[in-house]
Design a protein around this motif. Sequence first.
Motif, mmCIF file in Angstrom:
data_model
loop_
_atom_site.group_PDB
_atom_site.id
_atom_site.type_symbol
_atom_site.label_atom_id
_atom_site.label_comp_id
_atom_site.label_asym_id
_atom_site.label_seq_id
_atom_site.Cartn_x
_atom_site.Cartn_y
_atom_site.Cartn_z
ATOM 1 N N ASN A 17 0.826 -1.205 0.000
ATOM 2 C CA ASN A 17 0.000 0.000 0.000
ATOM 3 C C ASN A 17 0.860 1.254 0.000
ATOM 4 O O ASN A 17 0.535 2.250 -0.664
ATOM 5 C CB ASN A 17 -0.926 0.008 1.222
ATOM 6 C CG ASN A 17 -2.007 -1.050 1.146
ATOM 7 O OD1 ASN A 17 -2.317 -1.565 0.071
ATOM 8 N ND2 ASN A 17 -2.591 -1.387 2.296
ATOM 9 N N GLU A 18 1.952 1.214 0.744
ATOM 10 C CA GLU A 18 2.840 2.381 0.800
ATOM 11 C C GLU A 18 3.436 2.689 -0.571
ATOM 12 O O GLU A 18 3.531 3.871 -0.966
ATOM 13 C CB GLU A 18 3.973 2.131 1.809
ATOM 14 C CG GLU A 18 3.536 2.094 3.259
ATOM 15 C CD GLU A 18 2.909 0.753 3.657
ATOM 16 O OE1 GLU A 18 2.908 -0.180 2.817
ATOM 17 O OE2 GLU A 18 2.436 0.648 4.805
ATOM 18 N N LEU A 45 -7.912 4.098 3.655
ATOM 19 C CA LEU A 45 -8.980 3.299 3.054
ATOM 20 C C LEU A 45 -8.460 1.957 2.548
ATOM 21 O O LEU A 45 -9.149 0.932 2.657
ATOM 22 C CB LEU A 45 -9.660 4.086 1.934
ATOM 23 C CG LEU A 45 -10.445 5.318 2.393
ATOM 24 C CD1 LEU A 45 -10.983 6.095 1.202
ATOM 25 C CD2 LEU A 45 -11.595 4.908 3.323
ATOM 26 N N LEU A 46 -7.259 1.942 1.982
ATOM 27 C CA LEU A 46 -6.676 0.672 1.548
ATOM 28 C C LEU A 46 -6.443 -0.250 2.743
ATOM 29 O O LEU A 46 -6.751 -1.445 2.694
ATOM 30 C CB LEU A 46 -5.365 0.915 0.801
ATOM 31 C CG LEU A 46 -5.464 1.588 -0.571
ATOM 32 C CD1 LEU A 46 -4.071 1.836 -1.147
ATOM 33 C CD2 LEU A 46 -6.292 0.761 -1.542
ATOM 34 N N ASP A 47 -5.904 0.310 3.815
ATOM 35 C CA ASP A 47 -5.667 -0.489 5.022
ATOM 36 C C ASP A 47 -6.972 -1.016 5.608
ATOM 37 O O ASP A 47 -7.061 -2.196 5.995
ATOM 38 C CB ASP A 47 -4.935 0.345 6.075
ATOM 39 C CG ASP A 47 -3.484 0.646 5.704
ATOM 40 O OD1 ASP A 47 -2.962 -0.009 4.785
ATOM 41 O OD2 ASP A 47 -2.884 1.534 6.344
ATOM 42 N N ARG A 48 -7.986 -0.176 5.651
ATOM 43 C CA ARG A 48 -9.266 -0.583 6.235
ATOM 44 C C ARG A 48 -9.937 -1.685 5.424
ATOM 45 O O ARG A 48 -10.671 -2.512 5.968
ATOM 46 C CB ARG A 48 -10.206 0.625 6.329
ATOM 47 C CG ARG A 48 -9.877 1.576 7.464
ATOM 48 C CD ARG A 48 -10.860 2.727 7.491
ATOM 49 N NE ARG A 48 -10.576 3.672 8.560
ATOM 50 C CZ ARG A 48 -11.205 4.825 8.716
ATOM 51 N NH1 ARG A 48 -12.173 5.171 7.871
ATOM 52 N NH2 ARG A 48 -10.880 5.626 9.701
ATOM 53 N N VAL A 52 -3.024 -5.573 2.036
ATOM 54 C CA VAL A 52 -1.634 -5.388 2.454
ATOM 55 C C VAL A 52 -0.725 -5.329 1.230
ATOM 56 O O VAL A 52 0.034 -4.386 1.045
ATOM 57 C CB VAL A 52 -1.183 -6.530 3.396
ATOM 58 C CG1 VAL A 52 0.273 -6.325 3.815
ATOM 59 C CG2 VAL A 52 -2.090 -6.621 4.607
ATOM 60 N N ASN A 53 -0.824 -6.354 0.376
ATOM 61 C CA ASN A 53 0.010 -6.438 -0.827
ATOM 62 C C ASN A 53 -0.827 -6.816 -2.032
ATOM 63 O O ASN A 53 -1.921 -7.382 -1.899
ATOM 64 C CB ASN A 53 1.102 -7.509 -0.659
ATOM 65 C CG ASN A 53 2.056 -7.208 0.472
ATOM 66 O OD1 ASN A 53 2.608 -6.113 0.554
ATOM 67 N ND2 ASN A 53 2.252 -8.178 1.359
ATOM 68 N N SER A 180 -9.169 1.399 -8.196
ATOM 69 C CA SER A 180 -8.033 1.164 -9.093
ATOM 70 C C SER A 180 -6.787 0.762 -8.327
ATOM 71 O O SER A 180 -5.949 0.007 -8.839
ATOM 72 C CB SER A 180 -7.725 2.432 -9.902
ATOM 73 O OG SER A 180 -8.823 2.872 -10.647
ATOM 74 N N PHE A 181 -6.651 1.260 -7.104
ATOM 75 C CA PHE A 181 -5.440 1.056 -6.318
ATOM 76 C C PHE A 181 -5.444 -0.281 -5.575
ATOM 77 O O PHE A 181 -4.481 -0.609 -4.884
ATOM 78 C CB PHE A 181 -5.264 2.206 -5.332
ATOM 79 C CG PHE A 181 -5.412 3.571 -5.967
ATOM 80 C CD1 PHE A 181 -4.885 3.825 -7.224
ATOM 81 C CD2 PHE A 181 -6.093 4.598 -5.318
ATOM 82 C CE1 PHE A 181 -5.036 5.066 -7.820
ATOM 83 C CE2 PHE A 181 -6.242 5.841 -5.903
ATOM 84 C CZ PHE A 181 -5.715 6.078 -7.162
ATOM 85 N N THR A 182 -6.535 -1.046 -5.721
ATOM 86 C CA THR A 182 -6.622 -2.357 -5.065
ATOM 87 C C THR A 182 -6.340 -3.511 -6.024
ATOM 88 O O THR A 182 -6.272 -4.663 -5.591
ATOM 89 C CB THR A 182 -8.031 -2.583 -4.468
ATOM 90 O OG1 THR A 182 -8.981 -2.762 -5.533
ATOM 91 C CG2 THR A 182 -8.453 -1.407 -3.604
#
Length: 345
Positions: A17-18, A45-48, A52-53, A180-182
Amino acid sequence: MLIKNVAASLPSRTVTNEEVVDMIRFHSTGFEGDINRAMRTVKTLLDRSGLVNRRWCHSHESPIDHVAMATRKALSETYLRPEHIELFIFVGIGRGFLEPGNSHMMASTLGFKNAECFDVVDACMSWTRAMSITDSLFKSGQYRNAMIVNAEFNMLNGGPLYPANFVLKNQAQLEYTLPSFTIGEAATATLIVANEPDNFSFAFQGKPEASDLCTIPIPGYEGFCHPTERIGANGDMRFTSFGHELHKKSDEITEVLSKLPIPKNEIDIVFTHASSKAAWHGYGVRAGIDDKIYHIYPETGNLVSASIPAAISLAKDSGRLNRGDRVLCWVGSAGMSFNASSFRF
């Protein structure tokens, strides 16, 4: 219908995510507003969601190589060879051709020289839809075996996601760009044979009025629908997904379970579309099956139409899924469409 084998091939690059946040920051040089606040929102939001990867291809990897590895692995534990396969179906969003079907090109490349070929394109429901179609074809007596493959490699340069969707203009764009980021990448191959005709049960439910919530429109799409402001908000050939609203408008996810004549206490393991661990855990709690869900999303991201077959493959390889287990597959997809299906593995 019986699943003879399922195999997945994941790319070698692990992206955190970072790293995704850093990529967005790098590309969003013209951001209007507080970029630091926007990046904190993305990370939170990604963490929630439970992510993780995710796995993406390195520059030396190609989709066809991963499909080749998956099909070889799927066939390796059987007597069947590529020339024995009678039906070859390519499913999903990631693709190299609009014409001919990707199935024809891949079957030719990989040596499935005697197979009849066609594609099934139904967003994240594509694999499940192809399984249902194949079940019907087997029951009609047309085929004795089939190979269903996908190649969900949508992060390739010039694809529907990267780098265009990583260029944020403002905070408001996150409403329809965050999913998109997931996205992760994978190829899968599912080998099925025409045994045990009553093994599979399928239940589908549609909600076409929500079809504009998740789209990748092609140029000229306006002539094929009644355009809305949500379609193509990120542009033609770009992934636009109002993820929060998609999950909010998904009561049918639990409703479709009631159409499936399988008692919950008989289910050994549940595989879901890997769109969010947090969301699917919530659906599972509502349905009383949360403890049976096998989540791959935290380490693979959203594998689009490859979510279910990749999860089956990973669970089988880890020993979590065994022959004879009662499986439930549970999917919510753009369209919108919903499915619950069950079978003995």
